[in-house]
Design a protein around this motif. Structure first.
Motif, PDB file in Angstrom:
ATOM      1  N   LEU A  20       0.832  -1.203   0.000  1.00  0.00           N
ATOM      2  CA  LEU A  20       0.000   0.000   0.000  1.00  0.00           C
ATOM      3  C   LEU A  20       0.867   1.255   0.000  1.00  0.00           C
ATOM      4  N   ALA A  21       1.937   1.229   0.758  1.00  0.00           N
ATOM      5  CA  ALA A  21       2.853   2.376   0.779  1.00  0.00           C
ATOM      6  C   ALA A  21       3.457   2.616  -0.600  1.00  0.00           C
ATOM      7  N   LEU A  22       3.874   1.556  -1.269  1.00  0.00           N
ATOM      8  CA  LEU A  22       4.488   1.699  -2.588  1.00  0.00           C
ATOM      9  C   LEU A  22       3.506   2.283  -3.601  1.00  0.00           C
ATOM     10  N   CYS A  23       2.258   1.860  -3.532  1.00  0.00           N
ATOM     11  CA  CYS A  23       1.241   2.403  -4.444  1.00  0.00           C
ATOM     12  C   CYS A  23       1.063   3.900  -4.241  1.00  0.00           C
ATOM     13  N   GLU A  24       1.033   4.335  -2.979  1.00  0.00           N
ATOM     14  CA  GLU A  24       0.853   5.760  -2.703  1.00  0.00           C
ATOM     15  C   GLU A  24       2.083   6.568  -3.104  1.00  0.00           C
ATOM     16  N   ILE A  25       3.266   5.982  -2.969  1.00  0.00           N
ATOM     17  CA  ILE A  25       4.483   6.679  -3.402  1.00  0.00           C
ATOM     18  C   ILE A  25       4.441   6.931  -4.910  1.00  0.00           C
ATOM     19  N   ARG A  26       3.958   5.945  -5.661  1.00  0.00           N
ATOM     20  CA  ARG A  26       3.947   6.063  -7.123  1.00  0.00           C
ATOM     21  C   ARG A  26       2.839   6.988  -7.625  1.00  0.00           C
ATOM     22  N   ARG A  27       1.781   7.147  -6.848  1.00  0.00           N
ATOM     23  CA  ARG A  27       0.601   7.865  -7.327  1.00  0.00           C
ATOM     24  C   ARG A  27       0.899   9.293  -7.802  1.00  0.00           C
ATOM     25  N   PRO A  28       1.663  10.107  -7.062  1.00  0.00           N
ATOM     26  CA  PRO A  28       1.896  11.483  -7.548  1.00  0.00           C
ATOM     27  C   PRO A  28       2.762  11.562  -8.793  1.00  0.00           C
ATOM     28  N   GLY A  29       3.562  10.522  -9.061  1.00  0.00           N
ATOM     29  CA  GLY A  29       4.418  10.506 -10.238  1.00  0.00           C
ATOM     30  C   GLY A  29       5.728  11.248 -10.084  1.00  0.00           C
ATOM     31  N   ASP A  30       6.048  11.678  -8.862  1.00  0.00           N
ATOM     32  CA  ASP A  30       7.270  12.457  -8.631  1.00  0.00           C
ATOM     33  C   ASP A  30       8.426  11.624  -8.089  1.00  0.00           C
ATOM     34  N   TRP A  31       8.169  10.365  -7.782  1.00  0.00           N
ATOM     35  CA  TRP A  31       9.163   9.549  -7.093  1.00  0.00           C
ATOM     36  C   TRP A  31       9.577   8.354  -7.923  1.00  0.00           C
ATOM     37  N   ARG A  32      10.848   7.990  -7.834  1.00  0.00           N
ATOM     38  CA  ARG A  32      11.351   6.770  -8.454  1.00  0.00           C
ATOM     39  C   ARG A  32      11.354   5.669  -7.402  1.00  0.00           C
ATOM     40  N   ILE A  33      10.846   4.495  -7.766  1.00  0.00           N
ATOM     41  CA  ILE A  33      10.960   3.328  -6.897  1.00  0.00           C
ATOM     42  C   ILE A  33      11.926   2.362  -7.558  1.00  0.00           C
ATOM     43  N   VAL A  34      12.987   2.040  -6.851  1.00  0.00           N
ATOM     44  CA  VAL A  34      14.035   1.165  -7.368  1.00  0.00           C
ATOM     45  C   VAL A  34      14.156  -0.047  -6.461  1.00  0.00           C
ATOM     46  N   THR A  35      14.027  -1.236  -7.042  1.00  0.00           N
ATOM     47  CA  THR A  35      14.215  -2.447  -6.240  1.00  0.00           C
ATOM     48  C   THR A  35      15.699  -2.774  -6.174  1.00  0.00           C
ATOM     49  N   VAL A  36      16.142  -3.157  -4.984  1.00  0.00           N
ATOM     50  CA  VAL A  36      17.544  -3.516  -4.777  1.00  0.00           C
ATOM     51  C   VAL A  36      17.609  -4.917  -4.180  1.00  0.00           C
ATOM     52  N   GLY A  37      18.681  -5.631  -4.514  1.00  0.00           N
ATOM     53  CA  GLY A  37      18.844  -6.992  -4.022  1.00  0.00           C
ATOM     54  C   GLY A  37      20.251  -7.227  -3.501  1.00  0.00           C
ATOM     55  N   PHE A  38      20.424  -8.352  -2.855  1.00  0.00           N
ATOM     56  CA  PHE A  38      21.756  -8.734  -2.400  1.00  0.00           C
ATOM     57  C   PHE A  38      22.634  -9.131  -3.587  1.00  0.00           C
ATOM     58  N   SER A  39      21.986  -9.549  -4.670  1.00  0.00           N
ATOM     59  CA  SER A  39      22.678  -9.887  -5.914  1.00  0.00           C
ATOM     60  C   SER A  39      21.744  -9.517  -7.059  1.00  0.00           C
ATOM     61  N   PRO A  40      22.213  -9.596  -8.311  1.00  0.00           N
ATOM     62  CA  PRO A  40      21.353  -9.225  -9.438  1.00  0.00           C
ATOM     63  C   PRO A  40      20.316 -10.291  -9.798  1.00  0.00           C
ATOM     64  N   ARG A  41      20.397 -11.456  -9.207  1.00  0.00           N
ATOM     65  CA  ARG A  41      19.528 -12.554  -9.637  1.00  0.00           C
ATOM     66  C   ARG A  41      18.083 -12.345  -9.183  1.00  0.00           C
ATOM     67  N   ALA A  42      17.159 -12.957  -9.908  1.00  0.00           N
ATOM     68  CA  ALA A  42      15.741 -12.876  -9.575  1.00  0.00           C
ATOM     69  C   ALA A  42      15.453 -13.567  -8.250  1.00  0.00           C
ATOM     70  N   VAL A  43      14.482 -13.050  -7.529  1.00  0.00           N
ATOM     71  CA  VAL A  43      14.086 -13.623  -6.244  1.00  0.00           C
ATOM     72  C   VAL A  43      12.585 -13.888  -6.264  1.00  0.00           C
ATOM     73  N   THR A  44      12.133 -14.688  -5.304  1.00  0.00           N
ATOM     74  CA  THR A  44      10.716 -15.010  -5.197  1.00  0.00           C
ATOM     75  C   THR A  44      10.204 -14.592  -3.831  1.00  0.00           C
ATOM     76  N   SER A  45       9.140 -13.798  -3.823  1.00  0.00           N
ATOM     77  CA  SER A  45       8.588 -13.291  -2.570  1.00  0.00           C
ATOM     78  C   SER A  45       7.857 -14.392  -1.814  1.00  0.00           C
ATOM     79  N   MET A  46       7.445 -14.081  -0.597  1.00  0.00           N
ATOM     80  CA  MET A  46       6.694 -15.025   0.220  1.00  0.00           C
ATOM     81  C   MET A  46       5.390 -15.418  -0.462  1.00  0.00           C
ATOM     82  N   GLY A  47       4.823 -14.488  -1.231  1.00  0.00           N
ATOM     83  CA  GLY A  47       3.571 -14.763  -1.934  1.00  0.00           C
ATOM     84  C   GLY A  47       3.756 -15.375  -3.312  1.00  0.00           C
ATOM     85  N   GLY A  48       5.001 -15.649  -3.700  1.00  0.00           N
ATOM     86  CA  GLY A  48       5.264 -16.318  -4.968  1.00  0.00           C
ATOM     87  C   GLY A  48       5.517 -15.404  -6.147  1.00  0.00           C
TER      88      GLY A  48
END
Length: 203
Positions: A20-48
């Motif tokens: 929900l927080a991420l959705c509200e951050i993106r809504r105004p269009g003024d912010w960049r959301i960047v995902t970061v990882g421990f490595s560049p490889r793809a990961v799988t969340s708890m929800g799949g």
């Protein structure tokens, strides 16, 4: 210019806690959301959900980092993820805010980052329940679902609305009154005064 929110992804991260927080951050269009990882490889969340990080933790731009979001996940309970704690320390020292949900709070405490900030977590005795003795433990508030203090946002896994509200306030999204209307809408299903409902169009 602080215009970027970094969101940590890793195998087993709790994908719903900050959604929900991420959705509200993106809504105004003024912010960049960047995902970061421990490595560049793809990961799988708890929800799949399978996610490939945009970049690795060591490439966070401290001059642009307004917020680093650390979702919960079992790796924190296992005492892993030291690189993320190092990144959190750098972001905080550079003037950004670090936001942790659920067991990520445990990691911040273990790393000594909550010594001077009021904070919360999942329940009474949450951090101590994992055998962690840390400076600042007296500042733990088990009755709050989310707290902001000293450049840190902490939240319970049950406080996604409260967490989003603290993020919205920290990033100064919307006006003060609109933020409160937003909270009442998502927490109590109380629509703002200007909301008249959607019109139903007959077909």
């Amino acid at each position: 210019m602080r215009d970027t929110v970094y969101f940590l992804v890793f195998d087993g991260y709790a994908d719903w806690e900050a959604a929900l927080a991420l959705c509200e951050i993106r809504r105004p269009g003024d912010w960049r959301i960047v995902t970061v990882g421990f490595s560049p490889r793809a990961v799988t969340s708890m929800g799949g959900l399978r996610v490939t990080p945009d970049q690795t933790l060591d490439r966070i731009d401290l001059s642009r980092a307004a917020l680093l979001v650390l979702p919960g996940g079992h790796l924190w309970q296992r005492g892993e993820g030291a690189e993320a704690m190092d990144a959190a320390e750098r972001v905080h020292a550079a003037g950004g805010t670090v936001a942790a949900v659920s067991s990520a709070v445990l990691a911040l405490a273990r790393h000594g980052l909550l010594a001077r900030s009021r904070h919360t977590g999942n329940f009474t005795g949450f951090v101590g329940g994992y055998g962690v003795s840390y400076e600042g433990s007296e500042k733990y508030d088990p009755d709050a679902l989310a707290l902001s203090d000293g450049g840190f946002i902490t939240a319970s896994s049950l406080g996604s609305v409260e967490f989003a509200h603290e993020v919205i306030r920290t990033l100064d999204l919307y006006s003060g009154s609109d933020r409160e209307h937003w909270y009442r809408l998502f927490k109590h299903a109380a629509p703002p005064p200007w909301y008249a409902g959607e019109k139903v169009v007959a077909v």
